[in-house]
Design an enzyme around this catalytic site. Structure first.
Site, mmCIF file in Angstrom:
data_model
loop_
_atom_site.group_PDB
_atom_site.id
_atom_site.type_symbol
_atom_site.label_atom_id
_atom_site.label_comp_id
_atom_site.label_asym_id
_atom_site.label_seq_id
_atom_site.Cartn_x
_atom_site.Cartn_y
_atom_site.Cartn_z
ATOM 1 C CG ASP A 1 -1.786 1.174 1.368
ATOM 2 O OD1 ASP A 1 -1.578 2.152 0.618
ATOM 3 O OD2 ASP A 1 -2.690 1.152 2.219
ATOM 4 C CE1 TYR B 1 -10.227 6.822 -3.834
ATOM 5 C CE2 TYR B 1 -10.497 8.387 -5.633
ATOM 6 C CZ TYR B 1 -11.030 7.662 -4.592
ATOM 7 O OH TYR B 1 -12.367 7.780 -4.305
ATOM 8 C CE1 TYR C 1 -7.064 10.398 -10.672
ATOM 9 C CE2 TYR C 1 -7.681 11.906 -12.435
ATOM 10 C CZ TYR C 1 -6.955 10.821 -11.995
ATOM 11 O OH TYR C 1 -6.112 10.166 -12.860
HETATM 12 N N1 LIG Z 1 -7.519 5.826 -16.670
HETATM 13 C C1 LIG Z 1 -7.432 7.015 -17.233
HETATM 14 O O1 LIG Z 1 -8.240 7.372 -18.098
HETATM 15 C C2 LIG Z 1 -6.301 7.947 -16.862
HETATM 16 C C3 LIG Z 1 -6.286 9.236 -17.424
HETATM 17 C C4 LIG Z 1 -5.236 10.097 -17.090
HETATM 18 C C5 LIG Z 1 -4.249 9.677 -16.232
HETATM 19 N N2 LIG Z 1 -4.310 8.432 -15.685
HETATM 20 C C6 LIG Z 1 -3.245 8.034 -14.757
HETATM 21 O O2 LIG Z 1 -2.591 6.914 -15.326
HETATM 22 C C7 LIG Z 1 -2.108 6.075 -14.280
HETATM 23 C C8 LIG Z 1 -2.546 4.643 -14.525
HETATM 24 O O3 LIG Z 1 -3.973 4.621 -14.582
HETATM 25 P P1 LIG Z 1 -4.790 3.272 -14.797
HETATM 26 O O4 LIG Z 1 -5.900 3.584 -15.727
HETATM 27 O O5 LIG Z 1 -3.859 2.150 -15.078
HETATM 28 O O6 LIG Z 1 -5.414 3.114 -13.336
HETATM 29 P P2 LIG Z 1 -6.173 1.875 -12.696
HETATM 30 O O7 LIG Z 1 -6.504 0.871 -13.737
HETATM 31 O O8 LIG Z 1 -7.274 2.450 -11.856
HETATM 32 O O9 LIG Z 1 -5.069 1.238 -11.755
HETATM 33 C C9 LIG Z 1 -4.590 1.900 -10.624
HETATM 34 C C10 LIG Z 1 -4.005 0.878 -9.695
HETATM 35 O O10 LIG Z 1 -3.548 1.585 -8.545
HETATM 36 C C11 LIG Z 1 -3.541 0.686 -7.493
HETATM 37 N N3 LIG Z 1 -3.683 1.345 -6.184
HETATM 38 C C12 LIG Z 1 -4.709 2.099 -5.735
HETATM 39 N N4 LIG Z 1 -4.468 2.479 -4.469
HETATM 40 C C13 LIG Z 1 -3.270 1.950 -4.117
HETATM 41 C C14 LIG Z 1 -2.476 1.979 -2.945
HETATM 42 N N5 LIG Z 1 -2.869 2.641 -1.842
HETATM 43 N N6 LIG Z 1 -1.286 1.324 -2.944
HETATM 44 C C15 LIG Z 1 -0.877 0.646 -4.038
HETATM 45 N N7 LIG Z 1 -1.580 0.577 -5.180
HETATM 46 C C16 LIG Z 1 -2.766 1.223 -5.221
HETATM 47 C C17 LIG Z 1 -4.732 -0.265 -7.694
HETATM 48 O O11 LIG Z 1 -4.243 -1.497 -7.245
HETATM 49 P P3 LIG Z 1 -5.122 -2.815 -6.895
HETATM 50 O O12 LIG Z 1 -5.937 -3.097 -8.126
HETATM 51 O O13 LIG Z 1 -4.060 -3.845 -6.623
HETATM 52 O O14 LIG Z 1 -5.976 -2.483 -5.716
HETATM 53 C C18 LIG Z 1 -5.006 -0.172 -9.189
HETATM 54 O O15 LIG Z 1 -4.809 -1.412 -9.833
HETATM 55 C C19 LIG Z 1 -2.603 6.688 -12.974
HETATM 56 O O16 LIG Z 1 -1.583 7.479 -12.421
HETATM 57 C C20 LIG Z 1 -3.745 7.584 -13.404
HETATM 58 O O17 LIG Z 1 -3.924 8.678 -12.514
HETATM 59 C C21 LIG Z 1 -5.306 7.560 -15.983
#
Ligand SMILES: NC(=O)c1ccc[n+]([C@@H]2O[C@H](COP(=O)([O-])OP(=O)(O)OC[C@H]3O[C@@H](n4cnc5c(N)ncnc54)[C@H](OP(=O)(O)O)[C@@H]3O)[C@@H](O)[C@H]2O)c1
Length: 295
Positions: free
Chosen positions: A36, A61, A125
């Site tokens: 975490d 998050y 966020y």
């Molecule tokens: N998705 C979008 O459209 C988007 C757009 C712009 C930027 N981003 C950025 O791109 C990056 C990757 O996004 P994504 O879409 O791959 O996100 P995602 O699918 O929501 O994955 C985020 C992961 O973070 C992990 N997490 C959450 N809280 C945690 C904690 N306290 N300690 C350790 N791990 C934790 C979760 O792990 P578990 O599953 O193991 O719980 C989750 O699998 C992020 O930085 C996000 O802000 C995303």
């Protein structure tokens, strides 16, 4: 090179594991159950034990609307979590590659946002992600922030998968047409991060600081949905595309306000030779994988 990856179960984390399989790097990956990132002592002890050469933070998050009701949780991961990783990296003298978001901007621009442009997040966020960027810059001497946008892939929850699911459940759909951005394939972003790791391994240097990474063609959510439906029909993932209606953001109220325009200028990365993201062909690839999964 030993890469320490957080967020292994997320869209980007899973794509990073895929691209690293074909590389010579030793990838050590963590989900939130293993580590975490908001737990300061745990992060320091695990990172110190593993002794990586670089940290890649794909954990975040990411529940944009829910964050409005639980800001403490969003900041615990997106600010404190990033600071914890930064402190651990600084103690070991290693760099951090961190991923952030287009939601740090207010969306009032009429031209692509440059990494140096002023930020003004519209919701919790975006504000929590911006706070994380600032912590990283305060603590680390060697760091890269990659702000990205509208991420999709064959993994997890994303707009592409939601549109395909809804198209199979409904005859008509209304999608917001006054928010513009660039869809980004998580697999391409993962490849770009791997390129940066390769470059760091070869030279011991990177263009430290803030960069943007996103897909090549700006569109609206409505335009993106229209393209998804047309391609999903070609791939046999949907029988008949639903009737698609363009609506305004005002007609689709959400807890968190989104930027109207969040096209990112990724010139600082393309100038370094980092590969871009052609999201139309990446969408084909994603739909092809999704089709195989349902067969
Ligand atoms: N998705 C979008 O459209 C988007 C757009 C712009 C930027 N981003 C950025 O791109 C990056 C990757 O996004 P994504 O879409 O791959 O996100 P995602 O699918 O929501 O994955 C985020 C992961 O973070 C992990 N997490 C959450 N809280 C945690 C904690 N306290 N300690 C350790 N791990 C934790 C979760 O792990 P578990 O599953 O193991 O719980 C989750 O699998 C992020 O930085 C996000 O802000 C995303």
């Amino acid at each position: 090179m030993r890469i320490f990856l957080t967020g292994k179960n997320g869209q980007l984390g899973r794509c990073l594991q895929d691209v690293c399989l074909a590389s010579k790097h030793d990838l050590i990956s963590y989900g939130s159950d293993d580590l975490d990132i908001s737990q300061t002592d745990q992060v320091l002890s695990v990172v110190t034990e593993v002794k990586p050469d670089i940290i890649v933070n794909a954990a975040a998050y990411t529940a944009v609307d829910k964050a409005e009701d639980e800001p403490d949780k969003a900041y615990a991961v997106n600010e404190l979590g990033v600071e914890n990783l930064a402190q651990a990296a600084q103690q070991l003298g290693i760099p951090v590659i961190h991923v952030s978001t287009d939601y740090v901007f207010d969306g009032d621009s009429v031209e692509p946002y440059k990494p140096s442009d002023p930020t003004a997040p519209q919701g919790v966020y975006g504000a929590s992600k911006l706070a994380g960027e600032k912590r990283l810059a305060q603590v680390c001497t060697q760091y890269i922030v990659l702000r990205t946008a509208w991420v999709f892939s064959e993994y997890g929850n994303n707009f592409v998968k939601t549109m395909v699911r809804l198209a199979n459940q409904r005859d008509s759909l209304s999608v917001v047409a006054d928010q513009y951005g660039c869809p980004t394939y998580a697999g391409d972003l993962a490849q770009a991060i791997l390129q940066l790791c390769d470059q760091y391994q070869q030279t011991g240097e990177l263009a430290w600081g803030m960069h943007h990474y996103c897909g090549d063609l700006p569109t609206s959510w409505h335009g993106f949905a229209r393209t998804i439906f047309a391609k999903a029909e070609q791939f046999g993932l949907i029988q008949t595309p639903p009737q698609l209606t363009a609506i305004s953001s005002a007609q689709y109220p959400t807890s968190a306000k989104r930027p109207e325009y969040s096209v990112l200028d990724m010139a600082t990365l393309t100038n370094l030779g980092v590969s871009g993201c052609h999201w139309l062909s990446a969408l084909d690839k994603t739909l092809e994988i999704l089709k195989k999964e349902v067969q």
